[in-house]
Design a protein around this motif. Structure first.
Motif, PDB file in Angstrom:
ATOM      1  N   GLY A  32       0.910  -1.021  -0.115  1.00 36.87           N
ATOM      2  CA  GLY A  32      -0.069  -0.039  -0.095  1.00 36.87           C
ATOM      3  C   GLY A  32       0.705   1.359  -0.208  1.00 36.87           C
ATOM      4  N   ILE A  33       2.109   1.008  -0.539  1.00 37.51           N
ATOM      5  CA  ILE A  33       3.081   2.488  -0.388  1.00 37.51           C
ATOM      6  C   ILE A  33       3.429   2.652  -1.778  1.00 37.51           C
ATOM      7  CG2 ILE A  33       5.366   3.226   0.309  1.00 37.51           C
ATOM      8  CD1 ILE A  33       5.123   0.916   2.515  1.00 37.51           C
ATOM      9  N   ALA A  34       2.977   3.847  -2.358  1.00 35.96           N
ATOM     10  CA  ALA A  34       2.988   4.054  -3.670  1.00 35.96           C
ATOM     11  C   ALA A  34       4.267   5.084  -3.893  1.00 35.96           C
ATOM     12  CB  ALA A  34       1.824   5.040  -4.268  1.00 35.96           C
ATOM     13  N   VAL A  35       5.177   4.591  -4.855  1.00 33.20           N
ATOM     14  CA  VAL A  35       6.387   5.539  -5.080  1.00 33.20           C
ATOM     15  C   VAL A  35       6.330   5.747  -6.703  1.00 33.20           C
ATOM     16  CG1 VAL A  35       8.893   5.806  -5.066  1.00 33.20           C
ATOM     17  CG2 VAL A  35       7.712   4.250  -3.347  1.00 33.20           C
ATOM     18  N   PRO A  36       5.271   6.749  -7.027  1.00 36.13           N
ATOM     19  CA  PRO A  36       5.549   7.142  -8.367  1.00 36.13           C
ATOM     20  C   PRO A  36       6.663   7.786  -9.212  1.00 36.13           C
ATOM     21  CG  PRO A  36       4.180   8.679  -7.215  1.00 36.13           C
ATOM     22  CD  PRO A  36       4.697   7.560  -6.074  1.00 36.13           C
ATOM     23  N   PRO A  37       6.639   7.582 -10.174  1.00 39.00           N
ATOM     24  CA  PRO A  37       7.784   8.239 -11.003  1.00 39.00           C
ATOM     25  C   PRO A  37       7.807   9.807 -10.956  1.00 39.00           C
ATOM     26  CG  PRO A  37       7.470   6.405 -12.266  1.00 39.00           C
ATOM     27  CD  PRO A  37       6.240   6.633 -11.011  1.00 39.00           C
ATOM     28  N   PRO A  38       8.757  10.478 -10.527  1.00 35.91           N
ATOM     29  CA  PRO A  38       8.743  12.059 -10.634  1.00 35.91           C
ATOM     30  C   PRO A  38       7.955  12.731 -11.674  1.00 35.91           C
ATOM     31  CG  PRO A  38      10.852  11.279  -9.545  1.00 35.91           C
ATOM     32  CD  PRO A  38      10.127  10.177 -10.244  1.00 35.91           C
ATOM     33  N   GLY A  39       8.197  11.982 -13.043  1.00 33.33           N
ATOM     34  CA  GLY A  39       7.579  12.384 -14.275  1.00 33.33           C
ATOM     35  C   GLY A  39       6.118  12.520 -14.197  1.00 33.33           C
ATOM     36  N   ARG A  40       5.671  11.667 -13.394  1.00 31.13           N
ATOM     37  CA  ARG A  40       4.128  11.427 -13.409  1.00 31.13           C
ATOM     38  C   ARG A  40       3.352  12.725 -12.564  1.00 31.13           C
ATOM     39  NH1 ARG A  40       1.624   7.000 -15.242  1.00 31.13           N
ATOM     40  NH2 ARG A  40      -0.250   7.825 -14.267  1.00 31.13           N
ATOM     41  N   TYR A  41       4.333  13.230 -11.655  1.00 32.87           N
ATOM     42  CA  TYR A  41       3.572  14.327 -10.794  1.00 32.87           C
ATOM     43  C   TYR A  41       4.252  15.654 -10.506  1.00 32.87           C
ATOM     44  CZ  TYR A  41       7.011  12.591  -7.184  1.00 32.87           C
ATOM     45  OH  TYR A  41       8.332  12.182  -6.612  1.00 32.87           O
ATOM     46  N   ARG A  42       5.494  15.793 -10.954  1.00 31.48           N
ATOM     47  CA  ARG A  42       5.943  16.986 -10.513  1.00 31.48           C
ATOM     48  C   ARG A  42       5.186  18.246 -11.092  1.00 31.48           C
ATOM     49  NH1 ARG A  42      12.519  15.751  -9.890  1.00 31.48           N
ATOM     50  NH2 ARG A  42      12.327  14.749  -8.044  1.00 31.48           N
ATOM     51  N   ALA A  43       5.144  18.273 -12.598  1.00 33.24           N
ATOM     52  CA  ALA A  43       4.410  19.124 -13.245  1.00 33.24           C
ATOM     53  C   ALA A  43       2.779  19.521 -12.828  1.00 33.24           C
ATOM     54  CB  ALA A  43       4.463  19.123 -14.551  1.00 33.24           C
ATOM     55  N   VAL A  44       2.204  18.316 -12.616  1.00 34.63           N
ATOM     56  CA  VAL A  44       0.995  18.596 -12.189  1.00 34.63           C
ATOM     57  C   VAL A  44       0.643  19.135 -10.686  1.00 34.63           C
ATOM     58  CG1 VAL A  44       0.439  16.135 -11.508  1.00 34.63           C
ATOM     59  CG2 VAL A  44      -1.751  17.453 -12.493  1.00 34.63           C
ATOM     60  N   ILE A  45       1.679  18.599  -9.993  1.00 36.25           N
ATOM     61  CA  ILE A  45       1.631  19.067  -8.567  1.00 36.25           C
ATOM     62  C   ILE A  45       1.917  20.588  -8.607  1.00 36.25           C
ATOM     63  CG2 ILE A  45       2.768  19.204  -6.177  1.00 36.25           C
ATOM     64  CD1 ILE A  45       0.995  16.832  -6.554  1.00 36.25           C
ATOM     65  N   ARG A  46       2.778  21.082  -9.349  1.00 36.63           N
ATOM     66  CA  ARG A  46       3.256  22.427  -9.353  1.00 36.63           C
ATOM     67  C   ARG A  46       2.003  23.171  -9.990  1.00 36.63           C
ATOM     68  NH1 ARG A  46       8.619  20.818 -10.791  1.00 36.63           N
ATOM     69  NH2 ARG A  46       7.651  20.881 -13.064  1.00 36.63           N
ATOM     70  N   ASP A  47       1.308  22.732 -11.045  1.00 40.77           N
ATOM     71  CA  ASP A  47       0.600  23.649 -11.625  1.00 40.77           C
ATOM     72  C   ASP A  47      -0.958  23.757 -10.907  1.00 40.77           C
ATOM     73  OD1 ASP A  47       2.113  23.996 -13.667  1.00 40.77           O
ATOM     74  OD2 ASP A  47       1.370  22.398 -15.021  1.00 40.77           O
TER      75      ASP A  47
END
Length: 291
Positions: A32-47
């Motif tokens: 139950g521990i999610a380690v997504p690749p940074p490319g999946r979230y960095r831009a969407v988190i910032r935006d």
């Protein structure tokens, strides 16, 4: 749900920590521990954080974020890492402060998942080497221009951590010195993943491999295989001994030649940094990891 924000700091592990955790992505996902690749979230988190400006995300926004980050994966703990979560490198040090905007930036991050239990992880670095490293990684060619208005002799990590803790008294804050990272790597991976101290993870020697002579690194691995340590403390003693003999100086020491930065100034800054660790160790709600 638990959401882990690894804030860096910039110019510390160079994304190696999250890359090492990604080696265990499938195994951790089963727990139950999610380690997504940074490319999946960095831009969407910032935006998304920029658009919300600290307003709590609606259920629809949170669902869209989760879909973008996790697809259909169910997770109880989500690990997010970005050395620019707080700001770009040029703004890390301003005046006498590190991350003067961390209050606002951390609020914006928490607003993305307002009901989640948040944790912050920060690898600190001696300002005497952090500021030159930030300059080296910047687009500036003139150090005086880059460091304008900075008061490098006055910055202290304890000050920024106090502000973060006061802003988020309900959050766990875990910090460590980047200079200690080679000895703490396995513990850092387990702490961020939220697994037990005996959890077997791939990648716990990734950082060591990059800063040691290949022959020395191979000898260390052979020694540890043939003489498995009973405790983490014993393992660190072995690692420290091999590092002392086989560390690549070019990887752990930088030659700096900056205008106005004398050896005396840097020594004073480093001494203040060391003394600041005693202050940090006493800040309520902040855990300082040491070898």
């Amino acid at each position: 749900m638990q959401v882990v924000y690894h804030l860096g700091a910039p110019c510390t592990d160079g994304d190696q920590l999250i890359q090492s955790l990604l080696k265990n992505r499938l195994r951790l996902a089963q727990a139950g521990i999610a380690v997504p690749p940074p490319g999946r979230y960095r831009a969407v988190i910032r935006d998304t954080a920029r658009a919300l400006k600290g307003r709590p995300a609606t259920e629809d926004v949170q669902e869209a974020l989760m879909d973008a980050i996790l697809d259909d994966l169910e997770a109880d703990r989500l690990i997010l890492s970005d050395p620019r979560f707080v700001c770009i490198n040029r703004l890390v040090v301003q005046g006498a402060q590190i991350w003067p905007m961390i209050d606002r930036a951390s609020n914006h991050l928490r607003a993305l998942f307002p009901r989640a239990q948040a944790e912050f992880f920060i690898g600190m670095r001696d300002p005497a080497t952090l500021i030159p490293a930030l300059f080296k990684a910047s687009r500036f060619s003139d150090f005086d221009e880059f460091s304008e208005n900075m008061q490098p002799h006055a910055v202290a990590w304890s000050e920024v951590l106090r502000r973060l803790q006061l802003t988020h008294p309900d959050c766990r804050i875990t910090v460590w010195c980047n200079e200690d990272t080679p000895l703490l790597w396995g513990q850092l991976m387990r702490e961020i993943a939220g697994v037990g101290p005996q959890a077997d993870l791939d990648g716990i020697d990734d950082l060591l491999e990059g800063i040691m002579e290949p022959d020395g690194f191979a000898r260390m691995q052979t020694w540890l295989t043939q003489n498995p340590p009973d405790t983490e403390t014993q393992r660190r003693r072995v690692v420290a001994a091999f590092l002392e003999r086989y560390a690549l100086e070019s990887k752990i020491e930088e030659t700096l030649n900056l205008p106005g930065w004398t050896e005396e100034l840097m020594a004073e800054m480093s001494q203040s940094y060391d003394e600041d660790m005693d202050v940090i160790a006493r800040i309520p709600g902040v855990t300082l990891l040491t070898p």
